[in-house]
Design an enzyme around this catalytic site. Structure first.
Site, PDB file in Angstrom:
ATOM      1  CB  SER A  57      -0.964  -0.053   1.185  1.00 37.25           C
ATOM      2  OG  SER A  57      -2.010   0.870   1.047  1.00 37.25           O
TER       3      SER A  57
ATOM      4  CG  ASP B 147      -6.744  -2.508  -3.840  1.00 40.86           C
ATOM      5  OD1 ASP B 147      -7.433  -1.780  -3.085  1.00 40.86           O
ATOM      6  OD2 ASP B 147      -5.503  -2.612  -3.741  1.00 40.86           O
TER       7      ASP B 147
ATOM      8  CG  HIS C  32      -5.592  -2.400  -0.204  1.00 38.58           C
ATOM      9  ND1 HIS C  32      -4.987  -1.750  -1.253  1.00 38.58           N
ATOM     10  CD2 HIS C  32      -5.048  -1.893   0.925  1.00 38.58           C
ATOM     11  CE1 HIS C  32      -4.101  -0.879  -0.768  1.00 38.58           C
ATOM     12  NE2 HIS C  32      -4.117  -0.940   0.540  1.00 38.58           N
TER      13      HIS C  32
END
Lengths: 437, 408
Positions: B239, B331, B366
């Site tokens: 991320s 995601d 994600h």
């Protein structure tokens, strides 16, 4: 710094295993065709250092797989997945007569496995390995509970398997060296048996007053196990090694209280005064003490004390009375007890009595007296003091390392299967599905 | 005597690393009997997580989770590790939970049990037929854990056992902040010296004053460590950590990673500014944030469509080491797949796309984490703390589509 060397990878799976679980040792990323030594190092609780090692050659992809490749020499040779453990021996220069036994079972055995460049046979401590990993070997599976037992005057430890239970029970007896030895009971609990390790020779009161336990002591141990809320009271077995076999057979044949589902006897004999208890058995040995032999290495051989196998029925347990399955584990090179001769005599007695269908004998060529859980080292002799003796002697157990290691591995597997079948079994799948109709 | 013979339940190995498979076996059951396999974990946050599956024993009275079909539960089909990755909070739990081990020196304890019949609830009300405890470790034996507080850098260093030297990694998590050690511990268990880096505290992103200098200093701590091979240190980011990874690889004159792994990241980043710039960018586009029918916040649109303005993107054309991008098609937090597509195009124009490998997983969200750990459709996520310590943190909940996805 040679970059190629330092990227050799070593992995052992599982890194945390039970003592009787196999592992795979894999070396990768070594130069193809290179000579490597895989080495195991262990410092035992007494502070002594043990090691094992083996010579390998990396294949075309730079890999050594200890489970599949040939060791070209070392403390073991050939294809031996677990050789790094069972061939452990004290490092050169150590005190003679050492024996590796884990007394604290709440911590694991820690072994360092390393890879060294080349084919070394000594002085590993002076070299830096290419790579090392640490491996833990546990006697207790997660969730196994250890419960010290003092009720009824017992000196014992109960190991309960993980889970709600109830579980079959097992009384675990070691031999003439005494002490409260827990590791086998802990391992058996890790396999689902509520196991009671019992000290019957070196309790505090015995050490202080010399007074030995009587048969009631074992019956009390049985009762404690039987009455435990997490034990299946009708599914209890006894396992004895060496002197422990004497007790197990006596209880199985004569006790009105002890009702066993099955019995396992390792390296023992039925030869003993039928009347009496521990004291009488020890006195019998004392009377025959002049039959003790000492060999050129000054090692003590005690197997003749019970030979020849007597014909007098007062001097051997009447195994014709046994009503439960019996497994005898016998080492053919046992120099400490005449286990092979005793097994043969027991077989004949049971054949005459008509209960030999209950008997299984596992007899291992070139194995020695101390048939213990697998992948633990073998020692042909070690320092030993029997209860009732003044001094330490070098007792000869017998056996050669490789056949002994095989015997330990095979016997343990077969013992577990025997216990599982007799203590967990008897619900035949076919019978159950019929009952649904 | 009504004491019944229990079945024999075994889990092998009983103690394993988190990314290792296990075999769950039940024996000694009556033939053809319906049973439920159940897993239970009591987390560090004191929540209970469980999974369960319905099986039928064979003619020998055996159920082998590795080989048999689950007929329903929290997973179905042949799923050897389903009892772990399909765990979810027990009914009645707090919402928005996420399962993360903060203390890696102790294992995750999971109770595996077998119940009679096909149950879907009430596991606490009746005792199982049998139960075993299994340990799942992030740290292999001999891995060392060292607190790092030097040169202003905060983190934890994990060193594999053995003399070394070893390749190294700098490991960075995402916008939630804080110090998460578990992936680094696991990487060290696989032979890498790994630095879990803390670069801002939870909720403090906006006020964090992060410049390249911080990350460069952290990278050097790994590179200069006596047990690390200096030219074999890589970057691993998830991320926001993936954004940092790409920035460093492209722009830093000091940090030269051997390779990069970017999980669920994007290359959208106003060049030249500090990291807190990314936060400002998000608020600039915050009108694009959506909220779904469950009141979950979806942020993937904040950076869509992918801009063609080069000054707003990491110049990935300058990356000169192998890079692996791992993304999920579903995601909802970051437009990771679209970003990866744009990265590939940019690198193609520069002729360095031979360095790029992309792994895209369908129906994956994600948070692509180490395998066999549970997944969460949506969790609580701390955005920004208010100034006063005793005021409640404002919490936003982010939608992440669930799946069982493994790190490669």
């Amino acid at each position: 710094m040679d970059r190629k060397q330092c990227c050799v990878k070593l992995s052992v799976q599982p890194a945390r295993g039970l003592v009787d679980e196999k592992f795979t040792v894999l070396v990768q990323n070594a130069p193809p065709g290179s000579q490597l030594t895989v080495h195991a190092l262990h410092q035992c609780e007494d502070g002594y250092t043990w090691e094992a090692f083996a010579h390998y050659i990396a294949n075309a992809t730079g890999t050594v797989n200890v489970s599949e490749d040939l060791s070209l020499g070392g403390t073991y040779s050939g294809v031996e997945p677990m050789g790094l453990l069972w061939s452990l021996r004290p490092v050169p220069g150590s005190k003679p007569g050492l024996r590796m036994r884990k007394m604290n079972v709440q911590t694991p055995l820690e072994i360092r496995i390393s890879v060294y460049q080349g084919h070394s046979t000594e002085a590993f401590i002076t070299q830096v390995p290419l790579t090392s990993v640490f491996v833990e070997r546990w006697y207790m599976a997660p969730g196994v509970r250890r419960v010290p037992i003092t009720e009824g005057g017992l000196t014992a430890t109960l190991f309960l398997p993980s889970g709600p239970g109830p579980f079959p029970g097992l009384l675990d007896l070691w031999g003439g060296g005494g002490k409260l030895v827990e590791y086998r009971a802990a391992l058996l609990a890790s396999h689902g048996f509520a196991s009671l390790a019992l000290d019957y020779l070196t309790r505090k009161i015995t050490l202080e007053t010399g007074k030995m336990v009587d048969n009631q002591y074992f019956e009390t141990a049985y009762r404690v196990l039987q009455q435990h809320p997490q034990v299946l009271s009708s599914r209890i077995a006894m396992l004895g090694l060496s002197f422990g076999t004497c007790i197990a057979l006596k209880m199985a044949a004569y006790s009105q209280v002890v009702k066993l589902r099955c019995v396992v006897c390792i390296s023992g004999s039925h030869v003993q005064p039928v009347d009496g208890s521990v004291k009488e058995i020890l006195e019998y040995f004392q009377r025959n003490a002049e039959k003790t032999r000492i060999n050129e290495e000054n090692q003590v051989i005690w197997r003749d004390l019970l030979l020849p196998i007597p014909t007098d029925p007062a001097l051997k347990v009447d195994v014709g009375r046994l009503q439960c399955p019996v497994m005898l584990v016998v080492a053919e090179d046992d120099q400490n007890w005449p286990a092979p001769e005793s097994a043969q005599d027991m077989k004949e007695m049971m054949e005459q009595a008509g209960n030999s269908h209950l008997l299984t004998i596992l007899s291992y060529p070139n194995a020695g007296h101390l048939i213990e859980p697998p992948y633990t080292p073998h020692f042909r002799a070690s320092s030993f003091k029997t209860v009732g003796q003044g001094q330490m002697v070098m007792a000869l157990w017998g056996g050669d390392t490789v056949p002994h290691a095989r015997a330990q591995e095979d016997a343990w597997r077969k013992m577990l299967a025997f216990l599982q079948e007799n203590l967990y079994g008897s619900t035949k799948p076919a019978a159950t599905s019929l009952s649904h109709l | 005597m009504s004491q019944t013979i229990p079945p024999i339940l075994s889990v092998l190995p009983t103690r394993a690393l988190v990314d290792e498979k296990f075999k769950v076996l039940v024996e000694n059951l009556p033939a053809g009997s319906p049973v439920t396999l159940h897993s239970l974990h009591h987390s560090e946050d004191k929540d209970y997580w469980e999974a369960y599956a319905h099986y039928i024993s064979d003619h020998k009275g055996t159920v082998s989770v590795a080989e048999d079909l689950s007929f329903g539960g929290t997973y179905a089909g042949i799923e050897p590790m389903g009892l772990l990755w399909s765990m979810r909070p027990v009914p009645g739990s707090r919402t928005g939970l996420r399962l993360r081990k903060m203390d890696v020196r102790s294992p995750m304890l999971v109770n595996i049990s077998v119940y009679s019949g096909h149950k879907a609830e009430g596991f606490r009300e009746q005792p199982p037929l049998a139960s075993v405890l299994t340990e799942r470790w992030y740290m292999a034996p001999g891995v060392r854990r060292i607190d790092i507080k030097e040169k202003g850098v905060r983190g934890t260093l994990f060193i594999p056992p053995g003399p070394g030297p070893f390749p190294g990694l700098m490991d960075m998590w995402g916008g939630g902040g804080g110090l998460l050690e578990y992936r680094s511990a696991l990487l060290a268990s696989h032979g890498y010296v790994s630095l879990a880096l803390e670069y801002f505290s939870p909720g403090e992103l906006q006020s964090a004053d992060l410049e390249f200098k911080y990350f460069e200093a952290a990278f050097n701590i790994v590179k200069d460590h006596p047990q690390v091979i200096p030219d074999r240190v890589g970057l691993f980011g998830l991320s926001l950590g993936a954004v940092v990874t790409m920035c460093l690889a492209a722009e830093s004159t000091i940090t030269k990673p051997r390779c990069c792994v970017c999980v669920s990241g994007s290359h959208i980043f106003p060049r030249g500014e500090t990291l807190s710039g990314i936060h400002k960018l998000m608020f600039r586009n915050s009108h694009k944030a959506r909220v779904d029918e469950n009141n979950y916040h979806i942020w993937r649109d904040l950076n869509l469509p992918i801009t063609s303005d080069l000054s707003m993107k990491v110049d990935v054309r300058r990356i000169n080491c192998p890079m692996l991008l791992v993304n999920g098609h579903d995601d909802q937090n970051t437009p990771a797949v679209e970003s990866a597509e744009d990265v590939a195009q940019m690198m193609h124009t520069a002729g360095n796309d031979h360095l790029l490998t992309r792994l895209h997983y369908p129906d994956t969200g994600h948070l692509i984490e180490p395998p066999y750990s549970p997944h969460f459709r949506a969790t609580n996520f701390i955005m920004e703390s208010t100034k006063a310590k005793d005021e409640m943190h404002q919490k936003h909940v982010i939608l992440l589509k669930w799946n069982f996805s493994k790190e490669t």
